[in-house]
Scaffold this motif. Structure first.
Motif, mmCIF file in Angstrom:
data_model
loop_
_atom_site.group_PDB
_atom_site.id
_atom_site.type_symbol
_atom_site.label_atom_id
_atom_site.label_comp_id
_atom_site.label_asym_id
_atom_site.label_seq_id
_atom_site.Cartn_x
_atom_site.Cartn_y
_atom_site.Cartn_z
ATOM 1 N N CYS A 198 -7.441 -1.245 0.444
ATOM 2 C CA CYS A 198 -7.444 0.006 1.497
ATOM 3 C C CYS A 198 -8.862 0.608 1.583
ATOM 4 C CB CYS A 198 -6.527 0.988 0.919
ATOM 5 S SG CYS A 198 -6.879 1.798 -0.505
ATOM 6 N N MET A 245 0.957 -1.158 0.039
ATOM 7 C CA MET A 245 -0.064 -0.012 0.018
ATOM 8 C C MET A 245 0.771 1.190 0.061
ATOM 9 S SD MET A 245 -2.947 -0.667 2.741
ATOM 10 C CE MET A 245 -4.204 -1.835 2.504
ATOM 11 N N TYR A 246 0.349 2.279 -0.797
ATOM 12 C CA TYR A 246 0.824 3.714 -0.601
ATOM 13 C C TYR A 246 0.043 4.459 -0.011
ATOM 14 C CZ TYR A 246 5.424 1.784 -2.703
ATOM 15 O OH TYR A 246 6.649 1.415 -2.815
ATOM 16 N N CYS A 247 -1.040 4.858 -0.988
ATOM 17 C CA CYS A 247 -1.859 6.079 -0.750
ATOM 18 C C CYS A 247 -2.816 5.710 0.716
ATOM 19 C CB CYS A 247 -2.812 6.443 -1.779
ATOM 20 S SG CYS A 247 -3.992 5.347 -2.282
ATOM 21 N N GLY A 248 -3.422 4.582 0.653
ATOM 22 C CA GLY A 248 -4.614 4.310 1.600
ATOM 23 C C GLY A 248 -5.881 4.828 1.317
ATOM 24 N N PHE A 267 -10.173 -2.665 -3.646
ATOM 25 C CA PHE A 267 -9.090 -1.931 -3.118
ATOM 26 C C PHE A 267 -9.131 -2.654 -1.751
ATOM 27 C CE2 PHE A 267 -10.394 0.917 -6.313
ATOM 28 C CZ PHE A 267 -9.320 1.608 -6.706
ATOM 29 N N GLY A 317 -7.595 4.715 -2.039
ATOM 30 C CA GLY A 317 -7.935 4.413 -3.186
ATOM 31 C C GLY A 317 -7.534 4.852 -4.708
ATOM 32 N N GLN A 318 -6.307 5.646 -4.468
ATOM 33 C CA GLN A 318 -5.770 6.172 -5.785
ATOM 34 C C GLN A 318 -4.692 5.755 -6.405
ATOM 35 O OE1 GLN A 318 -5.097 10.167 -4.747
ATOM 36 N NE2 GLN A 318 -7.200 10.793 -4.139
ATOM 37 N N CYS A 319 -3.689 4.988 -5.532
ATOM 38 C CA CYS A 319 -2.393 4.613 -6.237
ATOM 39 C C CYS A 319 -2.525 3.079 -6.839
ATOM 40 C CB CYS A 319 -1.157 4.517 -4.912
ATOM 41 S SG CYS A 319 -1.554 3.244 -4.027
ATOM 42 N N ARG A 320 -3.583 2.556 -6.407
ATOM 43 C CA ARG A 320 -4.076 1.193 -6.975
ATOM 44 C C ARG A 320 -2.948 0.023 -6.586
ATOM 45 N NH1 ARG A 320 -8.456 2.254 -10.012
ATOM 46 N NH2 ARG A 320 -8.266 -0.163 -11.300
ATOM 47 N N HIS A 321 -2.135 0.226 -5.730
ATOM 48 C CA HIS A 321 -1.137 -1.000 -5.529
ATOM 49 C C HIS A 321 -1.744 -2.121 -4.651
ATOM 50 C CE1 HIS A 321 1.914 1.693 -6.399
ATOM 51 N NE2 HIS A 321 2.960 0.815 -6.348
ATOM 52 N N CYS A 322 -2.846 -1.458 -3.931
ATOM 53 C CA CYS A 322 -3.408 -2.652 -2.871
ATOM 54 C C CYS A 322 -4.529 -3.382 -3.576
ATOM 55 C CB CYS A 322 -4.088 -2.036 -1.883
ATOM 56 S SG CYS A 322 -5.370 -1.003 -2.166
HETATM 57 S S1 FES Z 1 -3.137 1.719 -1.204
HETATM 58 FE FE1 FES Z 1 -3.302 3.200 -2.625
HETATM 59 S S2 FES Z 1 -4.954 2.478 -3.564
HETATM 60 FE FE2 FES Z 1 -5.045 1.292 -1.918
#
Ligand code: FES
Ligand SMILES: Cc1cc2nc3c(=O)[nH]c(=O)nc-3n(C[C@H](O)[C@H](O)[C@H](O)COP(=O)(O)OP(=O)(O)OC[C@H]3O[C@@H](n4cnc5c(N)ncnc54)[C@H](O)[C@@H]3O)c2cc1C
Ligand code: SF4
Ligand code: SF4
Lengths: 339, 276
Positions: free
Chosen positions: B257, B239-242, B255, B244-249
């Motif tokens: 996050c 996770m990065y943003c937490g 999502f 729902g933007q960075c799409r890593h999770c």
């Molecule tokens: S942590 Fe960035 S979208 Fe879920």
């Protein structure tokens, strides 16, 4: 929508008159390829109108490659971007949903978006990689612009898409209401461009593209031979108008400073999804390659109610492994039918 | 102007407790109130080093301090282990959806935790205990590799276990490999589900642990009669943003996050690579 006509000469002097007070970017031809550059008094005659989309995605102006987000940067200036194509404008809908219209707002995006005036172009000479028609779009903008410019031999047709666009034109007396004849001429050109794109893509079959939903078995993605040529460079994601993935880097250097910088990331990179101690939900190249396409044609459809691919072809043109994703998709869909 | 979503709330480190050779609990005092509900997580920043997501392990009703129980697993977690009282860290959040406690009312709650997975379950346990009369019974199955790896040993064994006599509460405790002093069960945590005396129809199972443990626990729960929507799984992704933007999770289109981090199994089925 209001559409106005302006002669070639008058449009050119209209733009020249604007570059004093604004930073305006437009597409220019560098060795046969279109890149954005700032319009100056010297290059203003060389702007390339209505060919097809430039190399750089529109997101570059709104979601920079690297930007400090905490504390957020200040002093975002007004700019005008001329030359995005219909595929870029469609991609804007995803950027807006992610960074501006959700429950959480990006610290800078909304302001940049507000301060960017978009003057899009029709595409009259699509590239062999363009496939907007395969994903339900056309090579001419139908919305999401402030102004749209269509070139016809007699001059320019300018659609006014927003109040911002109307203000930009102001009280200029050189714009006239268009005639039905001119509109017909434009429609005909647009239809032809659409036909060209369909013709360019006749070997590819996207009719059952929604069947990519659930196509997540690694084995399926090993079948198209070319996937193994992916060198995980991230060119496809960097150039894509709808790829929004980023990471956050802690750039503070003092013990108590908590600076965060947002940097583009790519799901093709092995480290992208890697978790603590090295575990990864997408351990193989095939999982990662598949992920990008599944994101475009499955996840984003669920997340935003629209495909994440607008057919701009940048991920094909820029692929270091020379992968044509249209061929990959056609093949994966065909194989999935079989099982 | 909207508050900057990436700006953490500064916190002072009050205490660092060694739970096991690889796990520590940090107790923080936030500069501003930081409240969360059981199941939600937060992003913890070590200034100049990085940020990582953790679920608070303290009670959601505790408003003064905030605790995280962290396993040393890499760069950021190693720095968290090096924290000393008086240091400054940052917290942003809370993110994600809480456990649906209203829905849990009147039910038998089965908690199954392994290793550091006990951390989020501790916050949930505190929340359940706060209004323990609302639930029919709490059955807490805990596992760890060895007795040394057991976290919250003092709490679970000395403080909570004795409460079983007075409250609708029961513990099923195990380690993979026991030593001569260990008085409780031996075997992987799924073994604690053998001979479970729970009215499964009126129960939910909440699972948190390493992916392999969650996988086998889920299979076992299904085998003993739990249905997909009765199984609550804590998912972990990069996770990065937490927000729902960075799409890593993403797990498929979900999502972790924003839609999670806890999902019932029916939501996850059919998504790519759930178990990592
Ligand atoms: S942590 Fe960035 S979208 Fe879920
Ligand atoms: C919702 C949720 C709740 C969690 N709760 C807990 C909990 O209660 N307790 C617990 O112990 N763990 C918990 N975890 C797991 C915890 O978040 C991870 O253990 C932690 O992120 C590991 O970070 P690390 O830096 O120490 O690990 P590393 O392995 O060093 O890093 C993990 C990944 O971060 C990336 N990375 C590394 N360096 C950089 C860099 N310089 N810039 C950008 N990216 C980089 C890489 O992709 C790397 O693979 C939870 C996870 C989630 C998703
Ligand atoms: S996926 Fe490729 S073709 Fe589709 S919008 Fe992105 S770069 Fe363009
Ligand atoms: S551009 Fe091509 S080679 Fe580069 S990461 Fe994308 S698919 Fe792989």
């Amino acid at each position: 929508m209001d559409t106005l006509y302006i002669s070639n000469k008058d449009w050119e002097s209209f733009i020249r008159g604007k570059i004093e007070s604004r930073k305006i970017f437009a597409p220019f031809d560098f060795n046969g390829t279109l890149f954005y550059a700032k319009i100056t008094a010297e290059n203003a005659d060389d702007i390339v109108y209505n060919r097809a989309r430039p190399v750089e995605p529109l997101k570059l102006f709104l979601f920079p490659f690297k930007e400090r987000v905490s504390p957020s940067v200040e002093g975002i200036g007004d700019i005008v971007v001329m030359g995005p194509a219909a595929c870029d404008l469609k991609g804007l809908e995803i950027l807006d949903r992610v960074f501006k219209d959700g429950d959480y707002k990006d610290p800078c995006y909304a302001e940049r978006r507000e301060k960017t005036l978009i003057i899009s172009f029709d595409c009259a000479s699509p590239y062999p990689v363009c496939f907007c028609e395969l994903v339900g779009l056309h090579p001419y903008p139908e919305g999401n612009f402030d102004l749209n410019v269509s070139r016809i031999p007699e001059g320019f047709l300018v659609d006014i898409g927003s109040d911002k666009g109307r203000v930009f034109i102001g009280e200029d007396q050189k714009f006239f209401q268009i005639t039905d004849e001119l509109r017909k001429k434009r429609d005909e050109g647009r239809r032809k461009a659409g036909e060209t794109i369909k013709e360019l893509n006749r070997d590819f079959d996207f009719t059952n593209i929604e069947n990519l939903k659930g196509a997540c078995q690694t084995e399926l993605w090993r079948i198209p031979k070319e996937v193994e040529n992916c060198v995980q460079c991230g060119s496809c994601t960097n150039n894509c108008p709808t790829c929004v993935c980023f990471l956050l880097e802690d750039t503070g250097n003092r013990k108590e400073e908590m600076r965060k910088t947002k940097v583009w990331d790519s799901c093709l990179f092995p480290g992208y999804a890697r978790m603590a101690a090295g575990a990864s939900p997408r351990p193989t190249l095939y999982d990662r390659y598949a992920n990008r396409l599944l994101c475009k044609y499955w996840y984003m459809v669920e997340n935003f109610g629209m495909k994440g691919c607008t057919g701009c072809g940048r991920c094909i043109a820029g692929c270091a492994g020379k992968i044509d994703k249209r061929r990959v998709i056609t093949e994966v869909l065909r194989e999935k039918e079989k099982v | 102007m909207d508050k900057n979503i990436y700006e953490p709330v500064k916190c002072r480190v009050i205490e660092v407790i060694t739970e096991s050779p690889t796990i520590k609990t940090v107790i923080l005092k936030p500069e501003k109130e930081f409240s969360f509900l059981a199941g939600q997580f937060a992003s913890l920043t070590v200034p100049g080093v990085g940020e990582a997501p953790f679920t608070p392990s303290s009670s959601p009703y505790e408003k003064e301090t905030l605790e995280f129980t962290v396993m040393k697993a890499g760069r950021v977690t190693a720095e968290i282990h090096n924290l000393k009282p008086g240091d400054t860290v940052g917290v942003r959040g809370p993110y994600g959806k809480p456990y649906p406690l209203d829905f849990y009312k009147g039910k038998e709650i089965l908690l199954v935790g392994g290793g550091v997975g006990l951390a989020p379950l501790r916050a949930l346990f505190f929340a359940l205990m706060h209004t323990v009369k609302d639930y029919k019974r709490i059955v807490f199955c805990c596992g760890a590799k060895t007795p040394d790896d057991y976290i919250y040993k003092g709490k679970i064994l000395d403080e909570w276990h004795p409460l079983c006599d007075k409250l609708p509460l029961c513990f099923r405790i195990t380690v993979d490999r026991k030593d001569e002093k260990w008085k409780y069960g031996e075997g992987v945590v799924t073994k604690t589900l053998d001979g479970l005396d729970v009215d499964i129809k009126n129960s939910v199972a909440v699972v948190c642990g390493p992916p392999i443990m969650m996988k086998f626990t889920t299979l076992k729960l299904l085998e003993i009669g739990y249905t997909d929507p009765q199984i609550y799984l804590s998912m972990e992704r990069k996770m990065y943003c937490g927000v729902g933007q960075c799409r890593h999770c993403l797990i498929g289109d979900l999502f972790v996050c924003k839609d999670g981090p806890v999902f019932t199994y029916d939501k996850l089925k059919g998504k790519p690579n759930i178990w990592v």
